[in-house]
Scaffold this active site. Structure first.
Site, PDB file in Angstrom:
ATOM      1  CB  THR A   3      18.892   1.347  -6.668  1.00 52.07           C
ATOM      2  OG1 THR A   3      18.301   0.331  -7.466  1.00 52.07           O
ATOM      3  CG2 THR A   3      19.145   2.547  -7.544  1.00 52.07           C
ATOM      4  CE  LYS A  32      15.344   1.054  -9.525  1.00 57.22           C
ATOM      5  NZ  LYS A  32      16.757   1.073  -9.998  1.00 57.22           N
TER       6      LYS A  32
END
Length: 332
Positions: A248, A191
């Site tokens: 994120t 990620k």
């Protein structure tokens, strides 16, 4: 009070130390590698990375490592991925069979391609390997320090993950358990790479459509990569996968998204990193993930494009063109 040691006084280590100290049942010691900074933090009772959040009386900052883990119930490592090995080595002789070892970093070690739990295992005796638990999820330190509602997952051997769940859980910090440590770690690593891509798209002035595409197709890459490595694909639909990826890629707090945005605006990586106080884990990790994916023959076109922008000095515009004009495919 029971003793807990947090190794690493960055924003995330400090946010976790604050979370534990606020429970009032733990004496929390936070280790900072720089002696002067440790003394400054102890004196000021506040971290400049988390301004306005004062340390409670049961949170202490130290630079002393001799016997630091003595009588501790848990040691929490909150160290950048490429520095973790060296730090763990400094504490390896203090490990015990009754000491729980928690890692909160996200990434892969470039030199070996190892997950961070594997790096820790490499530096401690085998009889302590089952004591390791990974703590990961959509958790910005700035929000955790302010007690904003947050969820996270503790991954490892079930009995130990349950203990960590109980130790860390509060009315604003909810902890889930997952035995798939492999998947949780890979989700946290991949990620960060994809968040660089989201930032690049922001820097180039693209919109919500682009980010939605990147997140959705990025999850497919994460699952393909994770499954090939032996992880449970369901893990990537949880907090350590899609949850962490969303926060994120979208948040103003994300260091990786910030770096990507600057790259998308045409700034040089060396200049961007020079101006940052904290580490953007995606920069080293995208190299490790790219190389691992090549080795395993896993198709990860978005990750590959991000790697080429950062490490091969390819223009982001060229990479976007390449991604959008690939051979047409079915979605599933």
């Amino acid at each position: 009070m029971e003793k807990i040691v947090v190794v690493g006084a960055g924003s995330w280590g400090n946010a976790l130390a604050l979370t534990l100290a606020k429970k009032n049942s733990y004496e929390v010691y936070m280790w900072e590698y720089n002696k002067e900074r440790a003394e400054e933090l102890e004196k000021n009772r506040e971290n400049e990375l988390l301004p306005g959040v004062k340390f409670p009386d049961n949170l202490h900052v130290t630079n002393e490592k001799n016997d630091l883990l003595k009588d501790a119930k848990v040691v929490v490592f909150s160290i950048p991925s490429q520095a973790l090995r060296g730090v763990v080595a400094q504490f390896s002789d203090q490990m015990r069979s009754d000491l729980l070892i928690v890692n909160t970093g996200k990434g892969l070690e470039i030199s070996t391609g190892m997950r961070l739990s594997e790096v820790i295992k490499d530096e401690i005796l085998g009889k302590y390997h089952n004591n390791i638990v990974v703590l990961s999820g959509p958790t910005h330190a700035e929000e955790v320090a302010l007690n904003l509602p947050t969820t996270i997952v503790a991954a490892g051997k079930y009995e130990n993950a349950k203990k960590i769940q109980e130790i860390f859980n509060t009315n604003t910090f909810r902890v889930y358990v997952n035995e798939d440590m492999l998947g949780v770690e890979l989700g946290g690593a991949v990620k960060n790479c994809l968040a660089l891509g989201a930032g690049i798209a922001d820097g180039m002035g693209f919109g919500d459509n682009t980010k939605a595409a990147l997140i959705t197709r990025g999850i497919k890459e994460m699952i393909r990569f994770g499954e090939r490595c032996g992880a449970n694909p369901e893990t990537f639909n949880g907090l350590a996968g899609i949850g962490d990826l969303i926060v994120t890629c979208a948040s103003k707090h994300s260091r990786n998204r910030y770096v990507g945005e600057k790259l998308g605006k045409g700034e040089k990586l060396s200049d961007i990193l020079k101006g940052m106080k904290m580490v953007a884990e995606g920069v080293p990790t995208v190299k490790a993930v790219y190389e691992k994916a090549k080795e395993l023959q896993v198709s990860m076109p978005i990750t590959e494009a991000i790697y080429k922008v950062i490490y091969e000095d390819k223009k982001a515009t060229e990479m976007v063109e390449e991604l959008m004009t690939r051979e047409l495919k079915e979605e599933f």
